[in-house]
Design a protein around this motif. Structure first.
Motif, PDB file in Angstrom:
ATOM      1  N   ALA A  49       8.141  13.230 -38.883  1.00 23.87           N
ATOM      2  CA  ALA A  49       8.859  14.239 -37.839  1.00 23.87           C
ATOM      3  C   ALA A  49       7.881  14.875 -36.724  1.00 23.87           C
ATOM      4  O   ALA A  49       7.024  15.560 -37.171  1.00 23.87           O
ATOM      5  CB  ALA A  49       9.754  15.109 -38.511  1.00 23.87           C
ATOM      6  N   GLY A  50       7.894  14.826 -35.518  1.00 22.26           N
ATOM      7  CA  GLY A  50       7.203  15.400 -34.797  1.00 22.26           C
ATOM      8  C   GLY A  50       5.865  14.594 -34.201  1.00 22.26           C
ATOM      9  O   GLY A  50       5.162  15.325 -33.335  1.00 22.26           O
ATOM     10  N   ARG A  51       5.757  13.273 -34.719  1.00 21.85           N
ATOM     11  CA  ARG A  51       4.554  12.640 -34.597  1.00 21.85           C
ATOM     12  C   ARG A  51       4.789  11.548 -33.734  1.00 21.85           C
ATOM     13  O   ARG A  51       5.892  11.062 -33.541  1.00 21.85           O
ATOM     14  CB  ARG A  51       4.057  12.260 -35.855  1.00 21.85           C
ATOM     15  CG  ARG A  51       3.538  13.231 -36.707  1.00 21.85           C
ATOM     16  CD  ARG A  51       2.565  12.838 -38.036  1.00 21.85           C
ATOM     17  NE  ARG A  51       2.275  13.725 -38.589  1.00 21.85           N
ATOM     18  CZ  ARG A  51       1.386  13.500 -39.654  1.00 21.85           C
ATOM     19  NH1 ARG A  51       1.150  12.073 -40.027  1.00 21.85           N
ATOM     20  NH2 ARG A  51       0.887  14.565 -40.474  1.00 21.85           N
ATOM     21  N   LYS A  52       3.727  10.981 -32.597  1.00 20.71           N
ATOM     22  CA  LYS A  52       3.869  10.006 -31.981  1.00 20.71           C
ATOM     23  C   LYS A  52       4.060   8.748 -33.007  1.00 20.71           C
ATOM     24  O   LYS A  52       3.650   8.701 -33.902  1.00 20.71           O
ATOM     25  CB  LYS A  52       3.089   9.649 -30.868  1.00 20.71           C
ATOM     26  CG  LYS A  52       2.701  10.753 -29.933  1.00 20.71           C
ATOM     27  CD  LYS A  52       1.792  10.357 -28.769  1.00 20.71           C
ATOM     28  CE  LYS A  52       1.890  11.561 -27.717  1.00 20.71           C
ATOM     29  NZ  LYS A  52       0.999  11.227 -26.645  1.00 20.71           N
ATOM     30  N   PRO A  53       4.673   7.488 -32.207  1.00 21.25           N
ATOM     31  CA  PRO A  53       4.943   6.339 -33.211  1.00 21.25           C
ATOM     32  C   PRO A  53       3.672   5.838 -33.934  1.00 21.25           C
ATOM     33  O   PRO A  53       3.837   5.720 -35.066  1.00 21.25           O
ATOM     34  CB  PRO A  53       5.134   5.281 -32.112  1.00 21.25           C
ATOM     35  CG  PRO A  53       5.873   5.934 -31.183  1.00 21.25           C
ATOM     36  CD  PRO A  53       5.264   7.265 -30.968  1.00 21.25           C
ATOM     37  N   GLN A  54       2.426   5.734 -33.132  1.00 20.82           N
ATOM     38  CA  GLN A  54       1.318   5.365 -34.022  1.00 20.82           C
ATOM     39  C   GLN A  54       0.897   6.498 -35.043  1.00 20.82           C
ATOM     40  O   GLN A  54       0.537   5.897 -36.111  1.00 20.82           O
ATOM     41  CB  GLN A  54       0.090   5.304 -32.787  1.00 20.82           C
ATOM     42  CG  GLN A  54       0.139   4.009 -32.161  1.00 20.82           C
ATOM     43  CD  GLN A  54      -0.980   3.897 -31.173  1.00 20.82           C
ATOM     44  OE1 GLN A  54      -1.829   4.826 -31.044  1.00 20.82           O
ATOM     45  NE2 GLN A  54      -1.284   2.709 -30.885  1.00 20.82           N
ATOM     46  N   GLN A  55       1.013   7.640 -34.823  1.00 27.52           N
ATOM     47  CA  GLN A  55       0.651   8.784 -35.758  1.00 27.52           C
ATOM     48  C   GLN A  55       1.714   8.677 -37.003  1.00 27.52           C
ATOM     49  O   GLN A  55       1.144   8.668 -38.154  1.00 27.52           O
ATOM     50  CB  GLN A  55       0.826   9.991 -35.123  1.00 27.52           C
ATOM     51  CG  GLN A  55      -0.302  10.367 -34.067  1.00 27.52           C
ATOM     52  CD  GLN A  55       0.169  11.526 -33.398  1.00 27.52           C
ATOM     53  OE1 GLN A  55       1.171  12.192 -33.162  1.00 27.52           O
ATOM     54  NE2 GLN A  55      -1.082  12.133 -32.893  1.00 27.52           N
ATOM     55  N   ALA A  56       2.870   8.494 -36.549  1.00 24.52           N
ATOM     56  CA  ALA A  56       3.924   8.321 -37.589  1.00 24.52           C
ATOM     57  C   ALA A  56       3.717   7.095 -38.500  1.00 24.52           C
ATOM     58  O   ALA A  56       3.919   7.170 -40.023  1.00 24.52           O
ATOM     59  CB  ALA A  56       5.422   8.328 -37.178  1.00 24.52           C
ATOM     60  N   ASP A  57       3.381   5.854 -37.833  1.00 24.07           N
ATOM     61  CA  ASP A  57       2.988   4.717 -38.707  1.00 24.07           C
ATOM     62  C   ASP A  57       1.855   5.225 -39.832  1.00 24.07           C
ATOM     63  O   ASP A  57       1.843   4.631 -40.745  1.00 24.07           O
ATOM     64  CB  ASP A  57       2.553   3.614 -37.825  1.00 24.07           C
ATOM     65  CG  ASP A  57       2.552   2.314 -38.388  1.00 24.07           C
ATOM     66  OD1 ASP A  57       3.254   1.731 -38.929  1.00 24.07           O
ATOM     67  OD2 ASP A  57       1.285   1.858 -38.399  1.00 24.07           O
ATOM     68  N   ALA A  58       0.815   5.709 -39.075  1.00 26.14           N
ATOM     69  CA  ALA A  58      -0.358   5.971 -39.851  1.00 26.14           C
ATOM     70  C   ALA A  58      -0.039   6.872 -41.257  1.00 26.14           C
ATOM     71  O   ALA A  58      -0.448   6.577 -42.356  1.00 26.14           O
ATOM     72  CB  ALA A  58      -1.456   6.824 -39.133  1.00 26.14           C
ATOM     73  N   ALA A  59       0.825   7.810 -40.845  1.00 25.53           N
ATOM     74  CA  ALA A  59       1.481   8.886 -41.841  1.00 25.53           C
ATOM     75  C   ALA A  59       2.056   7.950 -42.932  1.00 25.53           C
ATOM     76  O   ALA A  59       1.941   8.254 -44.239  1.00 25.53           O
ATOM     77  CB  ALA A  59       2.249   9.801 -41.256  1.00 25.53           C
ATOM     78  N   LEU A  60       2.838   6.965 -42.575  1.00 22.14           N
ATOM     79  CA  LEU A  60       3.727   6.053 -43.532  1.00 22.14           C
ATOM     80  C   LEU A  60       2.687   5.244 -44.218  1.00 22.14           C
ATOM     81  O   LEU A  60       2.955   5.076 -45.638  1.00 22.14           O
ATOM     82  CB  LEU A  60       4.888   5.114 -42.866  1.00 22.14           C
ATOM     83  CG  LEU A  60       5.798   6.017 -42.205  1.00 22.14           C
ATOM     84  CD1 LEU A  60       6.981   5.006 -41.353  1.00 22.14           C
ATOM     85  CD2 LEU A  60       6.718   6.688 -43.373  1.00 22.14           C
ATOM     86  N   ALA A  61       1.766   4.832 -43.607  1.00 26.21           N
ATOM     87  CA  ALA A  61       0.722   3.992 -44.449  1.00 26.21           C
ATOM     88  C   ALA A  61      -0.049   4.976 -45.442  1.00 26.21           C
ATOM     89  O   ALA A  61      -0.271   4.409 -46.719  1.00 26.21           O
ATOM     90  CB  ALA A  61      -0.189   3.546 -43.585  1.00 26.21           C
ATOM     91  N   GLU A  62      -0.307   6.139 -45.114  1.00 29.27           N
ATOM     92  CA  GLU A  62      -0.766   7.017 -46.298  1.00 29.27           C
ATOM     93  C   GLU A  62       0.187   7.069 -47.329  1.00 29.27           C
ATOM     94  O   GLU A  62      -0.045   7.262 -48.464  1.00 29.27           O
ATOM     95  CB  GLU A  62      -0.971   8.322 -45.397  1.00 29.27           C
ATOM     96  CG  GLU A  62      -2.182   8.229 -44.717  1.00 29.27           C
ATOM     97  CD  GLU A  62      -2.711   9.566 -44.014  1.00 29.27           C
ATOM     98  OE1 GLU A  62      -2.043  10.589 -44.399  1.00 29.27           O
ATOM     99  OE2 GLU A  62      -3.610   9.669 -43.111  1.00 29.27           O
ATOM    100  N   SER A 112       5.669   7.888 -22.710  1.00 26.03           N
ATOM    101  CA  SER A 112       4.162   8.086 -23.241  1.00 26.03           C
ATOM    102  C   SER A 112       4.038   9.216 -23.988  1.00 26.03           C
ATOM    103  O   SER A 112       3.190   9.523 -24.836  1.00 26.03           O
ATOM    104  CB  SER A 112       3.229   8.514 -21.878  1.00 26.03           C
ATOM    105  OG  SER A 112       3.639   9.369 -21.331  1.00 26.03           O
ATOM    106  N   SER A 113       5.029   9.938 -24.194  1.00 20.16           N
ATOM    107  CA  SER A 113       5.066  11.178 -25.093  1.00 20.16           C
ATOM    108  C   SER A 113       6.242  11.350 -26.091  1.00 20.16           C
ATOM    109  O   SER A 113       6.466  12.357 -26.643  1.00 20.16           O
ATOM    110  CB  SER A 113       5.028  12.590 -24.167  1.00 20.16           C
ATOM    111  OG  SER A 113       6.221  12.468 -23.509  1.00 20.16           O
ATOM    112  N   ALA A 114       6.716  10.220 -26.203  1.00 21.34           N
ATOM    113  CA  ALA A 114       7.952  10.081 -27.267  1.00 21.34           C
ATOM    114  C   ALA A 114       7.382  10.661 -28.574  1.00 21.34           C
ATOM    115  O   ALA A 114       6.138  10.013 -28.986  1.00 21.34           O
ATOM    116  CB  ALA A 114       8.631   8.945 -27.339  1.00 21.34           C
ATOM    117  N   THR A 115       8.159  11.312 -29.577  1.00 21.85           N
ATOM    118  CA  THR A 115       7.770  11.514 -30.988  1.00 21.85           C
ATOM    119  C   THR A 115       9.034  11.262 -31.751  1.00 21.85           C
ATOM    120  O   THR A 115      10.196  11.186 -31.226  1.00 21.85           O
ATOM    121  CB  THR A 115       7.335  12.975 -30.974  1.00 21.85           C
ATOM    122  OG1 THR A 115       8.385  13.797 -30.462  1.00 21.85           O
ATOM    123  CG2 THR A 115       6.044  13.228 -30.272  1.00 21.85           C
TER     124      THR A 115
END
Length: 337
Positions: free
Chosen positions: A183-196, A128-131
Motif C-alpha cells: 500500500a502506498g508504493r509504486k508498482p515496481q516498489q510493490a513488486d520488490a516488496a512482494l518478492a521480499e 507515472s505516479s500511480a501507487t
C-alpha cells in the motif's frame, strides 16, 4: 496558390464530403458565392488537378479531392466548427457517472464514435505516479478467492486464484500482510516488496504464495498497451464507393499493435495539439484509404491518446472539434478525479 483557387478547393471538399459525388463547375457556381463564371471555375479546377489537388474519376465527371487536396484544406482551415451547447452538455453528463478508469475509457470511446460517426480509438491511460491503494482478497468458494488490486488512479484489476484450502482467519492475516507490504508504493516498489515477502522463511507457498504470484502479474501489467475501439458499423455508411476498402481497414483496426503505433506516432508529431494524418501519410498500407484525427488526453501524471479513423472524405472541421473537446473533457475529468 491564389485565394480563389483555395476557395474552389474548399468548396469542392465541402461538397464532396456532403454528397460523396464528383463535383462539377456548374454545381460550385450554384451552391457557393464564388463571383466568377463556370468557365473560370473550370480553368481553376484544371489547374488544381494538374497540381495534384484534385482528380477526375471519369472524363465527363466532376472532380474529387486527392490526399494532397485534403491536406491543403486541413492545413488552411481557418476555423474549426465549434460544438453546440447540447454536445458539450452531452460530453459532460456522459462522463460524469464514470466510476473508475475502465469505465471512463469505455464511455469515452462510445461518446467519440457517436459524436464523429467514425471509428473511435481510445488508449488506456498510464500514470507515472500511480501507487497501490489497496489489496483485497475475497472468498468465492471453499477453494477459490478473488484477488483485487486498486491503485491511486481508481484502476481496478482482479484475478481469481484456486487454493487447496484456507480459513477466513488466514484470509484476514494475508490481507494485512499484503497491504502492509504494497500500500502506498509504486508498482515496481510493490513488486520488490512482494518478492521480499516471498523470501521470508515462514512464507506459505501453497496459500499466500499463489496470491502473491497473482498480484505480481497484475502489477506488471501496463494498461497503456491496450486500446478500446468503438463505432465499426460507422464505416458502412459511406456507401459502395468505400466498400472495397472496408475489409482491410477492419482487419487493421483489430490489431492492437497497429493502433498503438498509429496513435503514438501521430500525437508525437504535435504534442498537445490535434494531429491529422491523411491517406498515405498513415504508415500502414491497409489504412491508406482513411484519415486519422488524434490527440493526447490526460494530465501531467496521467497520459494517453485517443482519436478517430474514417474515410479521407470525412468532415474534418467537425471531427477535429469533437476530438479536441473530448480530449480536454476527459483530461479535466481525470485530473479532478
Amino acid at each position: 496558390m491564389d485565394d480563389r483557387k483555395l476557395r474552389v478547393l474548399g468548396a469542392i471538399v465541402t461538397d464532396y464530403v456532403a454528397t460523396r459525388e464528383p463535383v462539377g463547375s456548374k454545381a460550385l457556381v450554384e451552391r457557393h458565392s464564388l463571383d466568377v463564371s463556370p468557365a473560370t471555375i473550370r480553368n481553376d479546377m484544371a489547374v488544381l488537378e494538374e497540381e495534384g489537388y484534385l482528380a477526375q474519376p471519369h472524363t465527363s465527371a466532376g472532380r474529387v479531392p486527392t490526399d494532397k487536396g485534403y491536406r491543403l484544406f486541413v492545413d488552411r482551415l481557418a476555423t474549426v466548427k465549434p460544438l453546440s451547447s447540447a454536445e458539450r452538455r452531452a460530453i459532460s453528463s456522459f462522463l460524469a457517472g464514470a466510476v473508475d478508469v475502465d469505465d471512463i475509457v469505455h464511455r469515452t470511446v462510445r461518446l467519440l464514435a457517436q459524436l464523429t460517426r467514425q471509428v473511435a480509438i481510445v488508449q488506456y491511460p498510464a500514470s507515472s505516479s500511480a501507487t497501490v491503494r489497496h489489496v483485497e482478497v475475497i472468498s468465492l468458494s471453499s477453494d477459490r478467492v478473488l484477488v483485487i488490486l486498486i491503485d491511486s488512479t481508481a484502476r481496478i484489476d482482479q484475478h481469481p486464484v484456486t487454493l487447496s484450502e484456507y480459513t477466513e482467519d488466514e484470509l484476514e492475516t494475508w490481507r494485512g500482510r499484503l497491504n502492509a507490504a504494497v500500500a502506498g508504493r509504486k508498482p515496481q516498489q510493490a513488486d520488490a516488496a512482494l518478492a521480499e515477502l516471498a523470501a521470508e522463511p515462514e512464507f506459505d507457498e501453497a496459500g499466500l504464495g499463489l496470491i502473491v504470484a497473482a498480484l505480481r502479474t497484475m502489477l506488471a501489467y501496463d494498461p497503456s498497451n491496450e486500446v478500446v475501439v468503438a463505432g465499426m458499423p460507422n464505416l458502412m455508411r459511406y456507401g459502395a464507393s468505400y466498400q472495397q476498402a472496408i475489409g482491410p481497414v477492419v482487419d487493421a483496426l483489430e490489431e492492437q499493435v497497429v493502433l498503438l503505433r498509429l496513435l503514438g506516432d501521430a500525437v508525437a508529431e504535435h504534442p498537445g495539439e490535434v494531429t491529422v494524418r491523411i491517406g498515405q501519410e498513415n504508415p500502414y498500407v491497409p489504412l491508406h484509404s482513411t484519415s486519422l484525427v488524434a490527440s493526447e488526453y490526460g494530465s501531467d501524471e496521467v497520459w494517453a491518446s485517443l482519436g478517430v479513423v474514417g474515410p479521407t472524405s470525412m468532415d474534418y472541421s467537425s471531427t477535429i472539434s469533437a476530438v479536441r473537446a473530448v480530449a480536454r473533457y476527459v483530461g479535466r475529468f481525470l485530473a479532478e478525479g
